[in-house]
Design an enzyme around this catalytic site. Structure first.
Site, mmCIF file in Angstrom:
data_model
loop_
_atom_site.group_PDB
_atom_site.id
_atom_site.type_symbol
_atom_site.label_atom_id
_atom_site.label_comp_id
_atom_site.label_asym_id
_atom_site.label_seq_id
_atom_site.Cartn_x
_atom_site.Cartn_y
_atom_site.Cartn_z
ATOM 1 N N LYS A 13 49.544 17.489 52.415
ATOM 2 C CA LYS A 13 50.510 17.988 53.403
ATOM 3 C C LYS A 13 51.803 18.431 52.726
ATOM 4 O O LYS A 13 52.346 19.482 53.036
ATOM 5 C CB LYS A 13 50.860 16.899 54.442
ATOM 6 N N ARG A 88 53.226 10.333 63.543
ATOM 7 C CA ARG A 88 52.152 9.487 63.036
ATOM 8 C C ARG A 88 51.609 8.545 64.103
ATOM 9 O O ARG A 88 50.689 7.773 63.808
ATOM 10 C CB ARG A 88 52.685 8.638 61.886
ATOM 11 N N ARG A 127 45.950 10.444 39.710
ATOM 12 C CA ARG A 127 47.410 10.394 39.496
ATOM 13 C C ARG A 127 47.781 9.190 38.639
ATOM 14 O O ARG A 127 48.648 9.277 37.778
ATOM 15 C CB ARG A 127 48.147 10.298 40.837
ATOM 16 N N ARG A 135 54.667 6.410 43.115
ATOM 17 C CA ARG A 135 55.372 5.761 44.211
ATOM 18 C C ARG A 135 54.874 4.339 44.321
ATOM 19 O O ARG A 135 53.751 4.043 43.941
ATOM 20 C CB ARG A 135 55.051 6.507 45.514
ATOM 21 N N ARG A 146 46.807 2.219 53.755
ATOM 22 C CA ARG A 146 47.402 3.375 54.446
ATOM 23 C C ARG A 146 46.332 4.154 55.218
ATOM 24 O O ARG A 146 46.595 4.695 56.289
ATOM 25 C CB ARG A 146 48.098 4.295 53.444
HETATM 26 P P1 ADP Z 1 51.665 9.868 52.625
HETATM 27 O O1 ADP Z 1 51.620 10.438 51.257
HETATM 28 O O2 ADP Z 1 50.960 8.572 52.742
HETATM 29 O O3 ADP Z 1 51.299 10.824 53.702
HETATM 30 P P2 ADP Z 1 54.510 9.790 53.359
HETATM 31 O O4 ADP Z 1 55.363 10.175 52.235
HETATM 32 O O5 ADP Z 1 54.406 10.737 54.495
HETATM 33 O O6 ADP Z 1 53.114 9.361 52.799
HETATM 34 O O7 ADP Z 1 54.988 8.363 53.961
HETATM 35 C C1 ADP Z 1 55.104 7.226 53.141
HETATM 36 C C2 ADP Z 1 55.400 5.994 53.993
HETATM 37 O O8 ADP Z 1 56.603 6.227 54.743
HETATM 38 C C3 ADP Z 1 54.353 5.653 55.044
HETATM 39 O O9 ADP Z 1 53.311 4.872 54.531
HETATM 40 C C4 ADP Z 1 55.224 4.874 56.052
HETATM 41 O O10 ADP Z 1 55.524 3.582 55.585
HETATM 42 C C5 ADP Z 1 56.524 5.639 56.041
HETATM 43 N N1 ADP Z 1 56.520 6.737 57.037
HETATM 44 C C6 ADP Z 1 56.620 8.074 56.767
HETATM 45 N N2 ADP Z 1 56.592 8.799 57.887
HETATM 46 C C7 ADP Z 1 56.451 7.917 58.911
HETATM 47 C C8 ADP Z 1 56.329 8.045 60.306
HETATM 48 N N3 ADP Z 1 56.342 9.250 60.908
HETATM 49 N N4 ADP Z 1 56.218 6.909 61.045
HETATM 50 C C9 ADP Z 1 56.213 5.715 60.483
HETATM 51 N N5 ADP Z 1 56.303 5.504 59.153
HETATM 52 C C10 ADP Z 1 56.416 6.595 58.367
#
Ligand code: ADP
Length: 192
Positions: A13, A88, A127, A135, A146
C-alpha cells in the site's frame, strides 16, 4: 479524488500510495507513518501508541480518526487524498464517510491489493535477510499477529465497500510496475 488503498500488512500500500502521490498529486495520508512520526517526536500520542504498535495491535479508533481529520483539513488535501492504512475497522470507515460528508466530499474508490499470506511472510523474511532498517513490528511473529488483526478487524471492510459499489481489486503479487499499471487502468476509467 479520494482513494483508499486497502490490503493486508505488507501488501504494498505504501509503495503504491507514493507512486499515486507522484503521478496524481494526491497526498498520501498514512496513519502508520503519522503514528511512527508521533513516536519519533515523543509526543503524548506517540507514547500512548508505542506499545500497541510494537505488538501489532490496533491503536484506538478515536486516535486515528482524530489525526486523519486534522491532516485532511490541511490545504494540500483540497483535491483529495490517498488513504493508506486507514480505515482499518468498520467504525473508522463510518467515521471517514461522516468526516468527508461534512466537507461535501466522499470516497470515490477503494483499491484492494490482494496478496496471499505466504507471500506477505516471505516479503518480511526477505527484508530481515536484507538487513535494512526494520520496524519494531517487522518480525515474522508480529506479522502473523498483524495478519490475525487484519482478518478479524479490517477484512470486513471489503464487504462494506463492495456494498457501496466502490471496491476494485488488483493482484498485489505482480511486480510493482504491473500493480501500478493495474491501478492506472482502473483510475483512468474513473471520471475526475
Ligand atoms: P502495515 O505495514 O502493517 O500496513 P502501518 O504502517 O499501516 O502497517 O501500521 C502500523 C501499525 O500502526 C499498525 O499495526 C497499528 O498498530 C497502527 N495503525 C496504523 N494505522 C492504524 C489504524 N487506522 N487504526 C489502528 N491502528 C493503526
Amino acid at each position: 479524488m479520494n482513494l483508499v488503498l486497502f490490503g493486508p500488512p505488507g501488501a504494498g500500500k505504501g509503495t503504491q500510495s507514493k507512486i499515486l502521490t507522484e503521478k496524481r498529486g494526491l497526498p498520501q495520508l498514512s496513519t502508520g507513518d503519522m503514528l511512527r512520526a508521533a513516536i519519533e517526536a515523543g509526543t503524548p500520542l506517540g507514547l500512548a501508541c508505542k506499545a500497541l504498535m510494537a505488538k501489532g495491535e490496533l491503536v484506538p479508533d478515536e486516535t486515528v480518526i482524530r489525526i486523519i481529520a486534522e491532516r485532511y483539513d490541511q490545504p494540500d488535501c483540497k483535491n483529495g487524498a490517498v488513504f493508506d492504512g486507514f480505515p482499518r475497522t468498520i467504525a473508522q470507515a463510518e467515521a471517514l464517510d461522516a468526516m468527508l460528508a461534512e466537507r461535501r466530499r466522499k470516497i470515490d474508490l477503494v483499491l484492494e491489493l490482494k496478496v496471499d499470506d505466504a507471500v506477505l511472510l516471505s516479503r518480511v523474511e526477505a527484508r530481515i535477510k536484507a538487513g535494512g532498517v526494520l520496524r519494531s513490528d517487522d518480525t515474522p511473529e508480529t506479522l502473523a499477529h498483524r495478519l490475525g488483526v487484519y482478518y478479524r478487524n479490517t477484512a470486513p471492510l471489503i464487504d462494506f465497500y463492495r456494498k457501496q459499489g466502490k471496491l476494485k481489486s488488483v493482484d498485489g503479487m505482480a511486480d510493482i510496475q504491473v500493480v501500478t499499471r493495474q491501478i492506472d487502468d482502473i483510475l483512468d476509467g474513473v471520471p475526475a
